[in-house]
Design a protein around this motif. Sequence first.
Motif, PDB file in Angstrom:
ATOM      1  N   ALA A 152      71.901  -8.490  32.402  1.00 53.82           N
ATOM      2  CA  ALA A 152      72.838  -9.263  32.769  1.00 53.82           C
ATOM      3  C   ALA A 152      74.053  -9.550  32.075  1.00 53.82           C
ATOM      4  CB  ALA A 152      72.113 -10.859  32.539  1.00 53.82           C
ATOM      5  N   TYR A 153      73.949  -9.196  30.837  1.00 55.18           N
ATOM      6  CA  TYR A 153      75.178  -8.869  29.784  1.00 55.18           C
ATOM      7  C   TYR A 153      75.905  -7.890  30.326  1.00 55.18           C
ATOM      8  CZ  TYR A 153      77.559  -7.277  25.703  1.00 55.18           C
ATOM      9  OH  TYR A 153      78.534  -6.816  24.940  1.00 55.18           O
ATOM     10  N   LEU A 154      75.301  -6.776  30.693  1.00 52.98           N
ATOM     11  CA  LEU A 154      76.305  -5.536  31.176  1.00 52.98           C
ATOM     12  C   LEU A 154      76.717  -5.991  32.368  1.00 52.98           C
ATOM     13  CD1 LEU A 154      73.981  -2.605  30.411  1.00 52.98           C
ATOM     14  CD2 LEU A 154      76.051  -3.048  29.186  1.00 52.98           C
ATOM     15  N   ALA A 155      76.129  -6.443  33.243  1.00 52.79           N
ATOM     16  CA  ALA A 155      76.654  -7.016  34.572  1.00 52.79           C
ATOM     17  C   ALA A 155      78.001  -7.884  34.442  1.00 52.79           C
ATOM     18  CB  ALA A 155      75.886  -7.888  35.280  1.00 52.79           C
ATOM     19  N   ALA A 156      77.836  -8.862  33.433  1.00 52.83           N
ATOM     20  CA  ALA A 156      79.001  -9.690  33.008  1.00 52.83           C
ATOM     21  C   ALA A 156      80.144  -8.851  32.705  1.00 52.83           C
ATOM     22  CB  ALA A 156      78.619 -10.796  32.000  1.00 52.83           C
ATOM     23  N   LYS A 157      80.045  -8.031  31.693  1.00 50.38           N
ATOM     24  CA  LYS A 157      80.939  -6.962  31.389  1.00 50.38           C
ATOM     25  C   LYS A 157      81.655  -6.118  32.397  1.00 50.38           C
ATOM     26  CE  LYS A 157      81.329  -7.810  26.753  1.00 50.38           C
ATOM     27  NZ  LYS A 157      82.692  -8.422  26.144  1.00 50.38           N
ATOM     28  N   ALA A 158      80.729  -5.582  33.066  1.00 51.21           N
ATOM     29  CA  ALA A 158      81.105  -4.729  34.448  1.00 51.21           C
ATOM     30  C   ALA A 158      82.221  -5.615  35.244  1.00 51.21           C
ATOM     31  CB  ALA A 158      79.908  -4.331  35.242  1.00 51.21           C
ATOM     32  N   SER A 159      81.811  -6.869  35.319  1.00 54.35           N
ATOM     33  CA  SER A 159      82.770  -7.686  36.247  1.00 54.35           C
ATOM     34  C   SER A 159      84.175  -7.639  35.826  1.00 54.35           C
ATOM     35  CB  SER A 159      82.151  -9.074  36.372  1.00 54.35           C
ATOM     36  OG  SER A 159      82.342  -9.784  35.297  1.00 54.35           O
ATOM     37  N   VAL A 160      84.725  -7.232  34.747  1.00 52.95           N
ATOM     38  CA  VAL A 160      86.019  -7.032  34.431  1.00 52.95           C
ATOM     39  C   VAL A 160      86.615  -6.213  35.303  1.00 52.95           C
ATOM     40  CG1 VAL A 160      85.978  -5.128  32.690  1.00 52.95           C
ATOM     41  CG2 VAL A 160      87.498  -7.300  32.464  1.00 52.95           C
ATOM     42  N   TYR A 161      86.038  -5.371  35.921  1.00 54.70           N
ATOM     43  CA  TYR A 161      86.824  -4.277  36.905  1.00 54.70           C
ATOM     44  C   TYR A 161      86.915  -4.766  38.455  1.00 54.70           C
ATOM     45  CZ  TYR A 161      86.011  -0.800  33.111  1.00 54.70           C
ATOM     46  OH  TYR A 161      86.068  -0.053  31.842  1.00 54.70           O
ATOM     47  N   GLU A 162      86.282  -5.664  38.707  1.00 50.98           N
ATOM     48  CA  GLU A 162      86.066  -6.296  40.113  1.00 50.98           C
ATOM     49  C   GLU A 162      87.667  -6.571  40.397  1.00 50.98           C
ATOM     50  OE1 GLU A 162      83.549  -6.094  41.923  1.00 50.98           O
ATOM     51  OE2 GLU A 162      82.435  -5.157  40.632  1.00 50.98           O
ATOM     52  N   ARG A 163      87.714  -5.997  41.506  1.00 50.34           N
ATOM     53  CA  ARG A 163      89.153  -6.543  42.193  1.00 50.34           C
ATOM     54  C   ARG A 163      90.336  -6.042  41.587  1.00 50.34           C
ATOM     55  NH1 ARG A 163      85.498 -10.277  42.369  1.00 50.34           N
ATOM     56  NH2 ARG A 163      86.069 -11.119  40.454  1.00 50.34           N
ATOM     57  N   THR A 164      90.188  -5.186  40.595  1.00 53.35           N
ATOM     58  CA  THR A 164      91.259  -4.413  39.884  1.00 53.35           C
ATOM     59  C   THR A 164      92.357  -3.601  40.768  1.00 53.35           C
ATOM     60  OG1 THR A 164      90.025  -4.341  37.929  1.00 53.35           O
ATOM     61  CG2 THR A 164      92.200  -2.986  38.018  1.00 53.35           C
ATOM     62  N   ARG A 165      93.711  -3.969  40.664  1.00 50.98           N
ATOM     63  CA  ARG A 165      94.628  -3.290  41.656  1.00 50.98           C
ATOM     64  C   ARG A 165      95.019  -2.075  41.477  1.00 50.98           C
ATOM     65  NH1 ARG A 165      96.872  -8.209  40.451  1.00 50.98           N
ATOM     66  NH2 ARG A 165      99.057  -7.566  40.622  1.00 50.98           N
ATOM     67  N   VAL A 166      95.372  -1.644  40.210  1.00 53.60           N
ATOM     68  CA  VAL A 166      96.047  -0.433  39.699  1.00 53.60           C
ATOM     69  C   VAL A 166      95.171   0.595  38.924  1.00 53.60           C
ATOM     70  CG1 VAL A 166      98.205   0.701  38.591  1.00 53.60           C
ATOM     71  CG2 VAL A 166      98.455  -1.637  40.023  1.00 53.60           C
ATOM     72  N   ALA A 167      94.460   0.007  38.060  1.00 51.48           N
ATOM     73  CA  ALA A 167      93.794   1.044  37.173  1.00 51.48           C
ATOM     74  C   ALA A 167      92.514   0.328  36.486  1.00 51.48           C
ATOM     75  CB  ALA A 167      94.736   1.634  36.271  1.00 51.48           C
ATOM     76  N   CYS A 168      91.636   0.886  36.502  1.00 49.02           N
ATOM     77  CA  CYS A 168      90.369   0.668  35.944  1.00 49.02           C
ATOM     78  C   CYS A 168      90.217   1.735  34.750  1.00 49.02           C
ATOM     79  CB  CYS A 168      88.934   0.703  36.791  1.00 49.02           C
ATOM     80  SG  CYS A 168      88.975  -0.717  38.032  1.00 49.02           S
ATOM     81  N   VAL A 169      90.326   1.252  33.492  1.00 48.16           N
ATOM     82  CA  VAL A 169      90.601   2.181  32.226  1.00 48.16           C
ATOM     83  C   VAL A 169      89.136   1.966  31.632  1.00 48.16           C
ATOM     84  CG1 VAL A 169      91.771   2.229  30.147  1.00 48.16           C
ATOM     85  CG2 VAL A 169      92.685   1.574  31.975  1.00 48.16           C
ATOM     86  N   TYR A 170      88.401   3.309  31.307  1.00 47.62           N
ATOM     87  CA  TYR A 170      87.300   3.198  30.949  1.00 47.62           C
ATOM     88  C   TYR A 170      87.143   4.197  29.590  1.00 47.62           C
ATOM     89  CZ  TYR A 170      86.878   7.826  33.214  1.00 47.62           C
ATOM     90  OH  TYR A 170      87.259   8.992  33.623  1.00 47.62           O
ATOM     91  N   ASN A 171      86.138   4.005  28.831  1.00 48.14           N
ATOM     92  CA  ASN A 171      85.873   4.858  27.672  1.00 48.14           C
ATOM     93  C   ASN A 171      85.255   6.165  28.013  1.00 48.14           C
ATOM     94  OD1 ASN A 171      84.991   5.698  25.246  1.00 48.14           O
ATOM     95  ND2 ASN A 171      84.605   3.917  24.184  1.00 48.14           N
ATOM     96  N   VAL A 172      85.400   7.317  27.801  1.00 50.79           N
ATOM     97  CA  VAL A 172      85.100   8.521  28.240  1.00 50.79           C
ATOM     98  C   VAL A 172      83.907   8.670  27.346  1.00 50.79           C
ATOM     99  CG1 VAL A 172      85.422  10.883  28.199  1.00 50.79           C
ATOM    100  CG2 VAL A 172      87.355   9.489  28.992  1.00 50.79           C
ATOM    101  N   GLU A 173      84.023   8.495  26.005  1.00 57.33           N
ATOM    102  CA  GLU A 173      82.783   8.432  25.169  1.00 57.33           C
ATOM    103  C   GLU A 173      81.549   7.516  25.399  1.00 57.33           C
ATOM    104  OE1 GLU A 173      85.180   8.628  21.648  1.00 57.33           O
ATOM    105  OE2 GLU A 173      86.477  10.081  22.438  1.00 57.33           O
ATOM    106  N   GLN A 174      81.881   6.571  26.312  1.00 57.08           N
ATOM    107  CA  GLN A 174      80.801   5.802  26.532  1.00 57.08           C
ATOM    108  C   GLN A 174      80.384   5.795  28.283  1.00 57.08           C
ATOM    109  OE1 GLN A 174      80.788   1.861  25.001  1.00 57.08           O
ATOM    110  NE2 GLN A 174      78.822   2.561  23.918  1.00 57.08           N
ATOM    111  N   ARG A 175      79.506   6.457  28.531  1.00 49.61           N
ATOM    112  CA  ARG A 175      79.305   6.760  30.076  1.00 49.61           C
ATOM    113  C   ARG A 175      78.868   5.322  30.587  1.00 49.61           C
ATOM    114  NH1 ARG A 175      79.954   8.261  34.959  1.00 49.61           N
ATOM    115  NH2 ARG A 175      77.963   7.933  36.099  1.00 49.61           N
TER     116      ARG A 175
END
Length: 527
Positions: free
Chosen positions: A236-259
């Motif tokens: 549930a914690y991961l799901a909350a964090k993942a929701s930061v990307y929902e509905r993003t319009r230009v760029a979802c930025v992610y950490n290459v070193e954390q799959r």
Amino acid sequence: MSDLHEGTVTPRSWETPRLERLTTWDSDWAGLRVVVAGIGASGFSAADTLIELGATVVVVDALAGPGNEAKADTLRIVGVHDVLLGADHVESLPLVDGAPADLVVPSPGWRPTHPLLTDAAASGIPVWGDVELAWRVRVRGGRPTAEGLTITGPNGKTPPVGLTESMLLAGGKRAVAAGNVGTPILDVIRDPQGYDFLAVELSSFQLHWAHSISPLASVCLNVAEDHVDWHGSYEAYLAAKASVYERTRVACVYNVEQRETEAMVEEAEVVEGCRAVGFTTGMPSVSMMGVVEDLLVDRAFIEQRKDSAAELGAIRDLGEVVPRHLVANALAAAALVRAAGLPSGAVRDGIRNFQPGEHRIQVVANEAGVLWINDSKATNPHAASASLASFRSVVWIAGGLSKGVSYDELVAAHASRLKAVVLIGVDPEPLRTALSRYAPGVPVSLRPGTEDDGAGHRAEGPGTTTADDPIRWAVTEAARLVEDGDTVLMAPAAASMDQFTSYAHRGTAFMEAVRALGGPSTNPEEP
């Protein structure tokens, strides 16, 4: 990434037909019955905003001290319907002007399992956080008051938020950091001049109650097990964090070193055309930000990215001591502002202008070949690991309120860096156990009066004269143990409340104690 398909939205648990229509400041908020849970900074700001919108507001808080009474008096003056203070007022959802609420707005720390919120859920009353409310009212007079760049991660959110703000300002934009850091987001939204951009720090709590925000660019910096008690499970914690990307319009930025963060982007429902942009402290591939030799570079937001990169700045621009995660923070911030259209020069100037906050891998002294570092903000193992990874030979000052976490992985990963460990905190046992298991050859100092562990690991020498002050004792003990070329690092990997009022109090005490040494000798036998 999945595209966001437009169409008719069926009202969900967080909206009703009326709430669905409340999408701008100019919508019809009049008479909306709202319970605001909590009268802290975000709760006060939410109540004040809703009153200005014309809603009928009741505020509740379990604490009834003088500070909250003063806030309640202010809210009554500006038009709140009622303020209910005391534990008995938060055990169930109150009525608003004699009728059930249309909406509940909790402060970020309120758990979903709180009786008031479970009462709302059982009654089918939607719950929005202050960030959700801010997103709804940011459009005023037909135009948005600001674009949002959203940032989350269990550790290290504040520096990249500050870096993002600094880069935006260097690019000539009117911008401010808001959300979980700095000014409450609703106060920023109501600024009469408006902003071009907001650098919004979001905790997992805030993301849990944010349902419709659609940022221009977003990033989850990293993930680590945290706040499981609040969310109910790590999933549930991961799901909350993942929701930061929902509905993003230009760029979802992610950490290459954390799959895990890349997987979040792959699963996100985004606006069509949104890109995935990685950041890495190594050599970047196409559509990434990264490092080439000692330079920060962009291979994502340039036309010739297949065979070239744009220079954004140098690692040395970040300061005297540049840990790996600070490089990652700068690259994440750079990706956000480049997505917003800023030139590379703004990134470079923003990095050079950035003033990191105190207590975050802060150089306190660099004397006699010894570097003294204050990272009191490292309040859990994940944050402490980032600090330890930045130095080679460390006298580590650690300990505090452990909150039940395990230190085995932390100690095992960094045992080779540890020259000695000085333990603070009321209960040193969790860290001492991990050290005896995974770093048995490393000397461990305990404050006088702490029970011996049978291996003779007890503070001796000049440290015993300051046993009544844990930080003065720890600093004096570290000065006894340190040698030329070592780093004394206070990265407690624990909360501070067992001996201090806050991590800032602990960090300030450390800095004062180091400065009081007056250039500590690395040999206690010398005069």
